[in-house]
Design a protein around this motif. Structure first.
Motif, PDB file in Angstrom:
ATOM      1  N   GLU A  67       0.763  -1.011  -0.026  1.00  0.00           N
ATOM      2  CA  GLU A  67       0.033   0.029   0.252  1.00  0.00           C
ATOM      3  C   GLU A  67       1.048   1.383   0.064  1.00  0.00           C
ATOM      4  N   THR A 120       3.445   3.083   2.940  1.00  0.00           N
ATOM      5  CA  THR A 120       3.642   2.099   4.175  1.00  0.00           C
ATOM      6  C   THR A 120       5.093   2.400   4.294  1.00  0.00           C
ATOM      7  N   ASP A 176      -5.388  -0.639  -4.492  1.00  0.00           N
ATOM      8  CA  ASP A 176      -4.596  -0.487  -3.079  1.00  0.00           C
ATOM      9  C   ASP A 176      -3.296  -0.521  -3.108  1.00  0.00           C
ATOM     10  N   LEU A 177      -2.744  -1.174  -4.072  1.00  0.00           N
ATOM     11  CA  LEU A 177      -1.232  -1.598  -3.831  1.00  0.00           C
ATOM     12  C   LEU A 177      -0.526  -0.703  -4.913  1.00  0.00           C
TER      13      LEU A 177
END
Lengths: 248, 435
Positions: free
Chosen positions: B67, B70, B287-288
């Motif tokens: 994500e 992070t 999300d990633l």
């Protein structure tokens, strides 16, 4: 060495006070000294007497270049003190006045030798020269074997003798002693006063402030102060017995 | 008054109050010691870490998907999204010399000569070139598709009999299965070979992703496929068209270590991995995000963290120094009051205002400098112990030692100025009367 011949031969006086007043503003003006004129010749031995509040301390401070007069002139060793700034006054004090206090006022963490040498420290004299001079004076006051002692390792009389040696280290024009025997017993008092007489005999100008008659009688003359005014000057002849009214 | 005489006299009065002076300098000692210790450790850590990047590693670009934002360095919050197909595709790109997956595999134990050594996380699956030639002490790189392994000295030396090239080693995996490898090489260091592993020494067995990840271990990895036939693995999502294992991370080797070549490789890889064409692109979703960085860049992050920590410590130390200088100022003020009479005596016998100022300033500066010197010594000792304990090459930041002394002088002057000024202005008449 104490002076064998007077400093500044051009002037006959070590200190001259002319119509000197000192006024403190404490709510209302207080005349600590009021129009005092006095001459202290070189090589003389003067005692100043008077009750508390008569202006003795103020006179001491003025003669010792610690203070300046409100009015009048104070000339010390040929220099008008009022005309000097703080720095010049300090220099004059350091080189021409030697102080002896009632409470000795030695530096507690310095040895006898270092205490005697202290005034020369502030005149940038080399350490070796300083210490040699201090040793010489300690010997003259009879404390050659005490040079490494701290003041609290010395008796009252010894401390006052160290203080006298310190007062003389810069070869001053005048030695000012404020109740020099006030904290000493009778025997020691005599020893110290004998030393004063010795140095006076060698040419040093002495001024002793005291309220004790027998101390004052060691001098050539006694200046009596009262309420900030010069009351009278009493001359003492050589056998120090008779006394008479002074005419100034 | 001569400066040397001032120092001598000031030193005398400091020695006259040993306990008080020691306690006064303590604030400075602690502040300086903290800075020196942490700067020493920081410099040693940097030297240790940077010393680990070999020139050949410079062309490697390390990638993982996590994500956005992070924090925590390489592999933090990484999700397995890179498929075998993606790697094959990247491998064919012109700008890319090689691309392979990286996957740490959980283990239970290593078995050699009947001796069992419990080990978790000892197995690392990667491509052959992950083991760079110059890090090999003995033997050769493993080959893809073979049951071969390269071990590091921490593994080789951990059994009663040292492992040698050609020996068989049994590995008990997390799932309980056992697999065997032939040791074909031994590295010269037990430290990690890439930022993914971290840099601290630890026993590791390096194996080819095929077959060890794709066949043996895939089942044990959440999100990994069961076999090579393309069954969709649980967490991988139902519409995944991958033909097997998904890797947690990839290593992309650029054509050369040039900045340009690295940039080309990175852009080419990123463009593909984020496109719809790749399995990774599909798995990334909203999300990633893929991160592709070189060792140097990753180390930069580590250094940034170190710098942050160092600034924090320096901040705390600055507070300690501030408190220390307030302490000096306070004790100097007390000292001035206590010695009012001495000041009067000195002034009566001819001390100028600047002489008195110099004396008290010298005293404050001596306290500051002595504190700085003691603090530096303490800090260097602490840094030495720390570096020795974490096993880092010791680097002394000499410029900070000089800086510490300067700080000591500055603190002394800053804290002594006002008390010294007060002392200098003392009226000798009042001071001589002071009891």
């Amino acid at each position: 060495m104490a002076t064998s011949e007077p400093k500044g031969a051009e002037s006959g006086s070590a200190v001259t006070l002319e119509n000197v007043s000192k006024i403190y503003e404490l709510g209302e003006p207080v005349h600590a000294l009021d129009g005092v004129s006095l001459e202290i010749p070189r090589g003389s031995y003067t005692a100043i007497m008077g009750p508390s509040g008569s202006g003795k301390s103020t006179l001491m401070n003025l003669v010792g270049c610690l203070d300046t007069p409100t009015e009048g002139t104070v000339v010390v060793d040929g220099q008008d003190v009022s005309a000097l700034n703080d720095r010049e006054r300090t220099t004059l004090r350091g080189t021409t006045v030697g102080f002896v206090f009632q409470t000795f006022n030695l530096m507690p963490r310095l040895t006898a030798l270092e205490n005697v040498a202290l005034p020369q420290l502030f005149q940038n004299v080399d350490r070796d020269v300083r210490h040699e001079r201090a040793r010489e004076l300690l010997e003259r006051v009879g404390l050659a074997d005490r040079e490494d002692h701290l003041p609290n390792e010395l008796s009252g009389g010894q401390r006052q003798r160290v203080a006298l040696a310190r007062a003389l280290v810069n070869d001053p024009a005048i030695v000012l002693a404020d109740e020099p025997t006030g904290n000493l017993d009778t025997d020691t008092e005599d020893d110290v006063l004998d030393l004063f007489a010795d140095f006076h005999g060698a040419g040093t100008t002495m001024v002793v402030v005291t309220h004790e008659r027998h101390v004052a009688e060691r001098a050539d003359r006694i200046v009596h102060l009262l309420d900030g005014k010069l009351e009278r000057i009493e001359s003492l002849d050589d056998d120090r017995r008779s006394s008479g009214e002074a005419s100034h | 008054m001569r400066p040397l005489e001032s120092l001598r006299l000031s030193w005398r009065s400091i020695r006259g109050h040993k306990l008080r002076s020691s306690l006064t300098t303590l604030g400075i000692v602690i502040g300086i010691a903290a800075v020196i210790a942490f700067v020493t450790l920081g410099a040693s850590l940097q030297a240790g870490v940077i010393g680990d990047i070999s020139p050949d590693d410079q062309r490697n670009v390390y990638g993982w998907a996590a994500e956005p934002d992070t924090e925590g360095g390489p592999l933090a919050g990484a999700q397995p999204v890179f498929s075998e197909d993606d790697l094959d595709e990247l491998d064919d790109h012109d700008d890319i010399d090689a691309a392979y997956g990286y996957m740490p595999i959980s283990t239970q134990a290593l078995v050699y000569g009947g001796e069992i050594s419990p080990q978790s996380d000892a197995l690392v699956a990667a491509g052959p070139s992950y083991i760079r030639e110059e890090t090999l002490d003995e033997g050769r790189q493993f080959e893809q598709g073979e049951r071969e392994a390269v071990v590091n000295p921490a593994v080789a030396g951990q059994f009663e009999e040292d492992i040698e090239v050609g020996d068989e080693l049994l590995i008990a995996l997390q799932g309980g299965e056992q697999t065997s490898v032939t040791v074909v090489g031994i590295t010269d260091t037990s430290e990690g070979l890439s930022p993914f592993e971290g840099f601290e020494p630890s026993p590791r067995v390096y194996v080819p992703t095929d077959p060890y990840y794709t066949e043996d271990a895939a089942g044990a990895i959440p999100g990994g496929a069961d076999d090579q036939d393309g069954d969709d693995g649980g967490a991988a999502g139902p519409d995944l068209d991958a033909d097997g294992a998904l890797y947690l991370a990839i290593v992309v080797e650029a054509e050369s270590a040039d900045d340009e070549a690295i940039e080309d490789a990175r852009e080419s890889a990123l463009a593909y991995l984020e496109s719809e064409e790749s399995d990774a692109g599909e798995l990334l979703g909203d999300d990633l995000e893929v991160t592709l960085q070189t060792s140097a860049e990753l180390l930069q992050q580590l250094e940034d963290v170190l710098d942050l920590l160092q600034n924090f410590i320096v901040g705390i130390a600055a507070i300690s120094l501030l408190v220390g200088s307030i302490g000096i100022a306070n004790i100097m003020l007390v000292s001035v009051t206590e010695r009012t009479r001495e000041i009067g005596i000195m002034k009566a016998v001819g001390a100028q205002n600047r002489d008195i100022l110099g004396l008290f300033l010298a005293e404050a500066v001596i306290l500051g400098v002595v504190g700085a010197i003691l603090g530096t010594a303490l800090g260097l000792a602490a840094g030495y112990l720390g570096a020795w304990y974490i096993d880092l090459p010791l680097v002394y930041p000499y410029e900070y030692v000089v800086l510490a002394i300067v700080v000591g002088v500055v603190v002394g002057i800053a804290s002594g100025l006002y008390p010294a000024w007060r002392a200098a202005r003392t009226d000798p008449i009042d001071a001589l009367r002071y009891e």
